[in-house]
Scaffold this active site. Structure first.
Site, PDB file in Angstrom:
ATOM      1  N   CYS A 265       0.303  -0.765   0.012  1.00 15.04           N
ATOM      2  CA  CYS A 265       0.190   0.073  -0.384  1.00 15.04           C
ATOM      3  C   CYS A 265       0.754   1.470   0.395  1.00 15.04           C
ATOM      4  O   CYS A 265       1.312   1.581  -0.541  1.00 15.04           O
ATOM      5  CB  CYS A 265      -0.879  -0.182   1.349  1.00 15.04           C
ATOM      6  SG  CYS A 265      -2.424   1.153   1.192  1.00 15.04           S
ATOM      7  N   GLN A 269       4.255   2.646  -3.309  1.00  9.93           N
ATOM      8  CA  GLN A 269       3.530   3.875  -3.354  1.00  9.93           C
ATOM      9  C   GLN A 269       5.140   4.925  -3.338  1.00  9.93           C
ATOM     10  O   GLN A 269       5.863   5.318  -4.296  1.00  9.93           O
ATOM     11  CB  GLN A 269       3.074   4.832  -2.922  1.00  9.93           C
ATOM     12  CG  GLN A 269       1.272   4.300  -3.253  1.00  9.93           C
ATOM     13  CD  GLN A 269       0.242   4.617  -2.694  1.00  9.93           C
ATOM     14  OE1 GLN A 269       0.359   6.017  -1.051  1.00  9.93           O
ATOM     15  NE2 GLN A 269      -1.129   4.712  -2.421  1.00  9.93           N
ATOM     16  N   HIS A 390      -4.533  -4.913  -0.005  1.00 13.77           N
ATOM     17  CA  HIS A 390      -3.401  -5.415   1.464  1.00 13.77           C
ATOM     18  C   HIS A 390      -3.576  -6.992   1.458  1.00 13.77           C
ATOM     19  O   HIS A 390      -5.048  -8.216   1.357  1.00 13.77           O
ATOM     20  CB  HIS A 390      -4.799  -4.982   2.269  1.00 13.77           C
ATOM     21  CG  HIS A 390      -4.728  -3.598   3.069  1.00 13.77           C
ATOM     22  ND1 HIS A 390      -4.328  -2.430   4.187  1.00 13.77           N
ATOM     23  CD2 HIS A 390      -4.040  -2.766   2.585  1.00 13.77           C
ATOM     24  CE1 HIS A 390      -3.836  -1.879   4.160  1.00 13.77           C
ATOM     25  NE2 HIS A 390      -3.788  -1.883   3.019  1.00 13.77           N
ATOM     26  N   GLU A 392      -3.348  -9.282   3.430  1.00 11.32           N
ATOM     27  CA  GLU A 392      -3.316 -10.085   4.839  1.00 11.32           C
ATOM     28  C   GLU A 392      -4.832  -9.238   4.872  1.00 11.32           C
ATOM     29  O   GLU A 392      -5.571 -10.257   5.796  1.00 11.32           O
ATOM     30  CB  GLU A 392      -2.903  -9.574   6.271  1.00 11.32           C
ATOM     31  CG  GLU A 392      -3.483  -8.316   6.480  1.00 11.32           C
ATOM     32  CD  GLU A 392      -3.797  -6.969   5.809  1.00 11.32           C
ATOM     33  OE1 GLU A 392      -4.386  -5.894   6.394  1.00 11.32           O
ATOM     34  OE2 GLU A 392      -2.926  -6.841   4.477  1.00 11.32           O
TER      35      GLU A 392
END
Length: 428
Positions: A265, A269, A390, A392
């Site tokens: 995430c 970036q 994500h 997870e």
């Protein structure tokens, strides 16, 4: 708000930057809050969303009609506190029923000082954000004058003007030990994690593949990280505008090529910015647990959990490598299409490669099938990769959990670390 239930809750007002206002009832703490309005489409997992540090500074509208049904549970927290700015729901459940629950969501919000509003049309709010884009907003139980609150919203600072990462990152380093599988022992690795707002679920994902984590503050310099000689470095998720965070991007640039690196995430970036790429603000971002993403290396489609307003402009990484991207005919068709929609590549089952001035060849590995935005990249000449979403979940599906095993395989030197499906124990 359930119309069959009487309530003595104070009135509340939601005001949007475009001048729209919504009247409802206060839920959680009374007072007022300002933030950036986003919507989340997850059907469950509201506590994980609310405790996710990546939502710092944002007011979250839940699109699912009723929120709070199963109460709150300490084990579901994704951080030690709550950093989002506010909560908007259609119908809040005040009397949950769940054997794990220790209390109601309204009480939880009040305990953490989170201002919320219920009894509003979240469908209309969501459509307005989709049409207009993310915007500033406020929820107030004190200023119920629409014109006054809208004017104050327009005068409020944007989310880019605050360093939210500094607010949610750990103040001091700490360690999390690997989970050890007694039946299938493996060498324990040691990784340093740059905490930009790391979720507990991500920590569990990393230590779950036999990695000891040493977590350090967001502004730790690369020199200090490398001096500890870690087996790898993880760059975490986090809130805010990545274009206003030069320190983590500079750290990523100095780490790449010196140690295996994995980013999620905001970490993704930062890696992209380290490679000289542009980051753009998406119209309304991706927030939810049902975003379809294709792994271009395996052809598998993963249903993913996402929470971000910013994304990579893939073309800014470098020029397409013709030989490694399907040949001249395919590249000519891509150039002729003159588009940033990367579903061009998923339709052809090709993982295109660009030549980056700083780090050599970089491959696009994952594409969002809803809007064609990039979701993952892999460096071919140095040990590094990253994902925008994500893996997870917490909340959401576990389709992308193989990313943590891929990080371990990267550290171990497996050249095909991403082209695996650990759920079925096979390679592609």
């Amino acid at each position: 708000m359930n119309p069959l239930l009487a309530t003595d809750a104070p009135k509340a007002l939601l005001a949007l930057e475009d001048g729209t206002t919504f009247e409802g009832l206060s839920v959680g703490a009374t007072g007022e809050t300002f933030g950036e309005l986003v919507f989340n489409t997850a059907m469950s997992g509201y506590q994980e969303v609310i405790s996710d540090p990546s939502y710092a500074g944002q007011v979250v509208t839940f699109t699912y009609p009723q929120i709070g049904n199963y109460g709150v549970c300490p084990e579901d927290m994704q951080s030690d506190g709550v950093d989002l700015a506010g909560v908007v729901v259609c119908d809040m459940c005040h009397t949950p029923n769940n054997w794990r629950s220790i209390g109601s969501l309204p009480d939880f919000l009040a305990e953490h000082g989170i201002v919320g509003i219920e009894g509003v049309d979240t469908r209309e709010i969501t459509l307005r954000v989709r049409d207009t884009g993310t915007m500033r907003c406020a929820i107030s139980t004190e200023d119920l004058d629409p014109a006054s609150l809208v004017a104050r919203v327009k005068a409020a600072p944007s989310i880019s003007e605050t360093n939210w990462v500094a607010k949610v990152s750990t103040a001091e380093p700490y360690d999390v030990n690997a989970l050890v599988d007694i039946d299938h022992p493996r060498k324990r690795l040691r990784v340093t994690a740059l905490d930009c707002g790391e979720k507990f679920g991500i920590l569990r994902g990393v230590v779950g593949v036999g990695i000891d984590m040493h977590v350090v503050p967001w502004d730790t310099p690369a020199e200090k990280i490398l001096a500890e000689n870690p087996d790898g470095v993880f760059l975490s998720n986090g809130p805010g505008d990545p274009r206003e965070l030069p320190e983590p991007a500079r750290c990523a640039e100095e780490l790449l090529g010196k140690v295996p690196v994995f980013g999620i995430c905001l970490g993704h970036q930062m890696i992209c910015q380290a490679a000289g790429a542009q980051i753009e603000k998406l119209p309304y971002g991706h927030h939810g647990g049902n975003q379809p993403v294709m792994n271009l290396l395996s052809g598998m489609v993963e249903v993913t959990a996402q929470n971000h307003n910013y994304g990579l402009v893939f073309s800014s990484l470098g020029e397409i490598d013709v030989e490694l991207s399907g040949g001249q005919e395919v590249v000519d068709a891509w150039n002729a299409a003159n588009t940033q929609d990367l579903r061009f590549w998923s339709e052809r089952r090709i993982a295109p490669v660009v030549n980056n001035e700083r780090f050599g060849r970089i491959r696009l590995t994952h594409v969002n099938l809803n809007d064609g935005t990039p979701e993952g990249i892999q460096f071919l000449d140095i040990p590094a990769f990253s994902a925008q979403y994500h893996p997870e979940a917490s909340p959401g599906p576990k389709d992308a959990a193989y990313m943590f095993e891929a990080f371990r395989r990267l550290i171990e030197g497996d050249p095909n670390y991403l082209a695996i499906d650990v759920r079925e124990g096979r390679r592609f």
